[in-house]
Design an enzyme around this catalytic site. Sequence first.
Site, PDB file in Angstrom:
ATOM      1  N   ILE A 170      34.659  31.583   5.320  1.00 42.00           N
ATOM      2  CA  ILE A 170      36.079  31.503   5.667  1.00 42.00           C
ATOM      3  C   ILE A 170      36.427  30.172   6.341  1.00 42.00           C
ATOM      4  CG2 ILE A 170      35.897  32.611   7.940  1.00 42.00           C
ATOM      5  CD1 ILE A 170      38.519  34.148   7.185  1.00 42.00           C
ATOM      6  N   ASP A 188      33.370  35.121  14.342  1.00 47.63           N
ATOM      7  CA  ASP A 188      33.958  34.524  15.541  1.00 47.63           C
ATOM      8  C   ASP A 188      33.172  33.271  15.939  1.00 47.63           C
ATOM      9  OD1 ASP A 188      35.453  34.148  17.874  1.00 47.63           O
ATOM     10  OD2 ASP A 188      34.589  35.852  18.931  1.00 47.63           O
TER      11      ASP A 188
END
Length: 161
Positions: free
Chosen positions: A9, A32
Amino acid sequence: MIRVWQGDITTLDVDAIVNAANASLLGGGGVDGAIHRAAGPGLLAECRTLGGCPTGEARITGGHKLKARHVIHTVGPVWKGGDAGEAELLASAYRNSLALAREHGLTSIAFPAISTGIYGFPADQAARIAATTIRDHGDGLTVTLVAFDSATAQLLAEALS
């Protein structure tokens, strides 16, 4: 338009990528940690000014060193067996991320499979919640559902069909 894409991503050139964050917004593991590493120290510095984020809500920052111009941080629920409001909290995380994108005039957004990693949300249920919520609340946005592996990509594709 909603599409499924398998890959990293942090490499996508979109208006915003969504970070499956923890409530502190100060980085962690999984996606994260990958987003914080790719964005550089400016992202952490900006996140420190936000005061955290409750489960189901979302906050927006700049993209820093990412191709994405923004990062929308949302906190998905930890799976506790399904009777603790997890489905509604997960839908809320998607809804609030989409709303922030629209509020900021963004047109393209990419989501990871929120809460399916260390938070333990069953991937098939999470995929259905993501697909339904994005269909119902993603009008006018180009949405990419990002899968880290082929099994997740298949679940997301099935949820969309």
